[in-house]
Design a protein around this motif. Structure first.
Motif, PDB file in Angstrom:
ATOM      1  N   THR A  23       0.806  -1.218   0.000  1.00 21.63           N
ATOM      2  CA  THR A  23       0.000   0.000   0.000  1.00 21.63           C
ATOM      3  C   THR A  23       0.846   1.278   0.000  1.00 21.63           C
ATOM      4  OG1 THR A  23      -1.660  -1.200   1.280  1.00 21.63           O
ATOM      5  CG2 THR A  23      -1.906   1.188   1.122  1.00 21.63           C
ATOM      6  N   CYS A  48     -14.342  -1.948  -2.343  1.00 19.43           N
ATOM      7  CA  CYS A  48     -13.837  -2.702  -3.492  1.00 19.43           C
ATOM      8  C   CYS A  48     -13.768  -4.202  -3.244  1.00 19.43           C
ATOM      9  CB  CYS A  48     -12.429  -2.225  -3.865  1.00 19.43           C
ATOM     10  SG  CYS A  48     -12.312  -0.492  -4.314  1.00 19.43           S
ATOM     11  N   ASN A 155      -7.854   2.254  -4.431  1.00 15.06           N
ATOM     12  CA  ASN A 155      -8.000   1.754  -5.804  1.00 15.06           C
ATOM     13  C   ASN A 155      -8.318   0.261  -5.840  1.00 15.06           C
ATOM     14  OD1 ASN A 155      -5.533   0.594  -5.161  1.00 15.06           O
ATOM     15  ND2 ASN A 155      -4.438   1.410  -6.936  1.00 15.06           N
ATOM     16  N   SER A 157      -6.504  -2.374  -5.510  1.00 10.23           N
ATOM     17  CA  SER A 157      -5.544  -3.258  -6.187  1.00 10.23           C
ATOM     18  C   SER A 157      -4.830  -4.134  -5.160  1.00 10.23           C
ATOM     19  CB  SER A 157      -4.521  -2.419  -6.976  1.00 10.23           C
ATOM     20  OG  SER A 157      -3.643  -3.239  -7.702  1.00 10.23           O
ATOM     21  N   TYR A 158      -5.448  -5.258  -4.838  1.00 13.59           N
ATOM     22  CA  TYR A 158      -4.907  -6.162  -3.843  1.00 13.59           C
ATOM     23  C   TYR A 158      -4.502  -7.478  -4.505  1.00 13.59           C
ATOM     24  CZ  TYR A 158      -8.038  -2.962  -1.303  1.00 13.59           C
ATOM     25  OH  TYR A 158      -8.707  -1.852  -0.844  1.00 13.59           O
ATOM     26  N   LYS A 160      -2.168  -8.003  -6.516  1.00 15.58           N
ATOM     27  CA  LYS A 160      -1.869  -7.785  -7.928  1.00 15.58           C
ATOM     28  C   LYS A 160      -0.493  -7.144  -8.078  1.00 15.58           C
ATOM     29  CE  LYS A 160      -6.769  -6.927  -8.961  1.00 15.58           C
ATOM     30  NZ  LYS A 160      -7.760  -5.935  -9.487  1.00 15.58           N
ATOM     31  N   LYS A 162       0.059  -4.413  -9.685  1.00 17.70           N
ATOM     32  CA  LYS A 162      -0.161  -3.005  -9.429  1.00 17.70           C
ATOM     33  C   LYS A 162      -0.465  -2.818  -7.944  1.00 17.70           C
ATOM     34  CE  LYS A 162      -3.142   0.850 -10.828  1.00 17.70           C
ATOM     35  NZ  LYS A 162      -4.322   1.234 -11.652  1.00 17.70           N
ATOM     36  N   ARG A 163       0.309  -1.991  -7.266  1.00 16.89           N
ATOM     37  CA  ARG A 163       0.171  -1.865  -5.829  1.00 16.89           C
ATOM     38  C   ARG A 163      -1.103  -1.128  -5.420  1.00 16.89           C
ATOM     39  NH1 ARG A 163       5.157   1.743  -3.816  1.00 16.89           N
ATOM     40  NH2 ARG A 163       4.320   1.024  -1.830  1.00 16.89           N
ATOM     41  N   ALA A 164      -1.530  -1.372  -4.196  1.00 15.65           N
ATOM     42  CA  ALA A 164      -2.692  -0.684  -3.644  1.00 15.65           C
ATOM     43  C   ALA A 164      -2.325   0.774  -3.369  1.00 15.65           C
ATOM     44  CB  ALA A 164      -3.144  -1.363  -2.362  1.00 15.65           C
TER      45      ALA A 164
END
Length: 218
Positions: A23, A48, A155, A157-158, A160, A162-164
């Motif tokens: 994060t 999310c 966002n 994005s967990y 993944k 692409k970082r949170a």
């Protein structure tokens, strides 16, 4: 017991969350509201994933977040019920006439605690506009308790590549949003709309800050 269990969860889960979420925290105005929360407060955020609470737990790691959790998650099984109770989660019966979660939330806030609310009340389905319309409970509890509302956007994005990314907004004094020309129901609807628009604005602010940061590194 709740404070101890939260402390234990943060200590044992720190390394796991570091690799799963990675994060990055941003701020609308760091001078006004950083991660540190003083006194009572209500944190609201877009919803999310079921992992949103875990992310927020480490974003605001200094405080115990008493998160409102839907009955379908709270009562999923015996193990989940024990976990939710140990963490101090507030059970919300969404489809019934049990509004005890309001009193419980106010009780926590009266003791200078922090309550976490996801006003969408559920995770949006694929194709639905995000965030969903906000339910009035967050605005209602804020008015009853006098607690400031700290808006947050994630966002989601967990787990993944692409970082949170999470952005923390400046606190909102909900009492100042009450209009004399509106009745109670209309005020709650209007305030809930304003809170939703604030979270959307934070989304745009996060995107802008991320864009500027990428531009600097190019």
């Amino acid at each position: 017991m709740i404070k101890f269990f939260n402390f234990f969860a943060k200590i044992t889960g720190w390394l796991v969350q570091f690799f799963c979420f990675r994060t990055k925290v941003y701020y609308e105005n760091k001078k006004v509201q950083k991660r540190k929360i003083k006194g009572k407060a209500i944190i609201i955020s877009n919803h999310c994933s079921v992992y949103d609470f875990a992310v927020m737990m480490f974003v605001f790691w200094r405080r115990v977040l008493r998160c409102q959790v839907a009955e379908i998650t709270y009562d999923k099984n015996r193990g989940m019920r024990f976990l939710m109770k140990s963490l101090g989660a507030i059970r919300v019966e969404r489809n019934g006439q049990d509004f005890s979660f309001v009193g419980k939330s106010c009780e926590i806030l009266d003791k200078k605690g922090v309550v976490e609310i996801y006003p969408e009340a559920r995770i949006p389905l694929k194709g639905e506009e995000r965030p969903l319309e906000f339910k009035p409970s967050a605005a209602y509890i804020a008015l009853l308790s006098g607690a400031p509302v700290i808006p947050v956007y994630t966002n989601g994005s967990y787990f993944k590549r692409k970082r949170a990314r999470v952005i923390i907004g400046t606190p909102i004094e909900v009492g100042a949003l009450v209009r004399d020309d509106l009745d109670e129901k209309e005020n709650l609807e209007n305030i809930s709309k304003i809170l939703r628009e604030k979270v959307i604005a934070l989304q745009h602010e996060l995107e802008e800050q991320t864009r500027k940061k990428k531009k600097k590194t190019m």
